[in-house]
Design a protein around this motif. Sequence first.
Motif, PDB file in Angstrom:
ATOM      1  N   GLU A 285       0.614  -0.963   0.327  1.00 33.24           N
ATOM      2  CA  GLU A 285       0.746  -0.219  -0.029  1.00 33.24           C
ATOM      3  C   GLU A 285       0.978   1.298  -0.119  1.00 33.24           C
ATOM      4  O   GLU A 285       0.459   2.472   0.526  1.00 33.24           O
ATOM      5  N   ALA A 286       1.948   1.319  -0.710  1.00 35.52           N
ATOM      6  CA  ALA A 286       2.806   2.192  -0.153  1.00 35.52           C
ATOM      7  C   ALA A 286       2.338   3.753  -1.069  1.00 35.52           C
ATOM      8  O   ALA A 286       2.861   4.726  -0.725  1.00 35.52           O
ATOM      9  N   GLU A 287       1.453   3.834  -2.303  1.00 31.86           N
ATOM     10  CA  GLU A 287       0.483   4.947  -2.266  1.00 31.86           C
ATOM     11  C   GLU A 287       0.019   5.379  -1.315  1.00 31.86           C
ATOM     12  O   GLU A 287      -0.008   6.779  -1.395  1.00 31.86           O
ATOM     13  N   LYS A 288       0.249   4.812   0.404  1.00 29.75           N
ATOM     14  CA  LYS A 288      -0.453   5.615   1.144  1.00 29.75           C
ATOM     15  C   LYS A 288       0.648   6.454   1.614  1.00 29.75           C
ATOM     16  O   LYS A 288       0.804   7.466   2.710  1.00 29.75           O
ATOM     17  N   MET A 289       1.484   6.378   1.307  1.00 27.86           N
ATOM     18  CA  MET A 289       3.332   7.475   2.364  1.00 27.86           C
ATOM     19  C   MET A 289       2.538   8.570   1.744  1.00 27.86           C
ATOM     20  O   MET A 289       2.443   9.017   1.120  1.00 27.86           O
ATOM     21  N   ASN A 290       2.962   9.527   2.544  1.00 29.98           N
ATOM     22  CA  ASN A 290       2.931  11.043   2.040  1.00 29.98           C
ATOM     23  C   ASN A 290       3.654  11.302   2.017  1.00 29.98           C
ATOM     24  O   ASN A 290       4.861  10.576   1.765  1.00 29.98           O
ATOM     25  N   GLN A 291       3.831  12.478   1.765  1.00 28.99           N
ATOM     26  CA  GLN A 291       4.986  13.786   1.072  1.00 28.99           C
ATOM     27  C   GLN A 291       6.142  13.511   1.794  1.00 28.99           C
ATOM     28  O   GLN A 291       6.959  13.203   1.663  1.00 28.99           O
TER      29      GLN A 291
END
Length: 329
Positions: free
Chosen positions: A118-124
């Motif tokens: 779920e790496a798309e959940k990393m914030n900036q």
Amino acid sequence: MAGFKDIIGHEQIIEHLQNAIGMDKVSHAYIINGPDKSGKMMLAEAFAMALQCEKHGKEACMECHSCRQALGHNQPDIIYVNHDKPNTISVDDIRTQVNNDIDVKPYSSSHKIYIIDEAEKMNQQAQNALLKTIEEPPAYAVIMLLTTNADTFLPTILSRCVTLNIKVVPDEKIKKFLMEKYQIPDYQADVCVAFAQGNVGKAIQLASSDDFNEMKASALQLIKRLDDIDLYEMTAAVKQIADYKLEINDYFDLMMIWYRDVLYFKATGDVNGLIFKDEVYDIKRQAEKSSYNGINSILEALCKAQIRLDANVNFDLVIELLLLTIKEN
């Protein structure tokens, strides 16, 4: 956990990863990009297990100490990055589990592999923290980002990773697998395959889901008796669909497949091309009494209903209008 040989489809990605192992040209960072349940974790784990295998082949042997550890999810040099917040991978998650750990040499293997699901959940901030590690990683480190949307990553991360995009698996491969592995009849496999749209994980979930079978039975029962429902009974019909409000897109897809079957049979008379083969008697009956324009109107109404619900139009109103359109055609 499965080896490469146990994965259905994804031959190009498997070939790429196995060639990287065989030629000793493993990248320090990979992005595996594809829909939910499409096999990203299976590919990452098969790659990690093969990299750590003590027999040093392109495929994990499943027998050595490292493989047995990996199969039990306790191989110390295969690290799964977790996050406490359900919708966010924070900068602290990355610093604690990756950045502060990566300089410690592998415990027992040639590589140290970090799998971030779920790496798309990393914030900036988390992405920026990870970027520093990806820019100058130790030679033994391999970072695997599994994501449903690689477009959320910073361009600097994308440029430093090898991106592997998941492609759909052919329907016949999925159907054969479901029938052999789950011992389901061909007509049930056809429905699962039609829904899965090339996603093996989703097909498996549907094949073993009592809830899906119950929803399918409910949708088809309503379609078959809709002609006999009087207007004053419409409220009860709307309520029947409302029971599946959280899965309404799947419910609509079932209806869509039914009416496409009706249209297909009307045009060709071919039973073999139907998804709902076990419903051929009712499909034939509906095809005989429906016009081409009427069936097309129903299919268009289903699409409009989905759009209206996505726009937060009143649920009961949308469903009632849809059912009236189906009844009229």
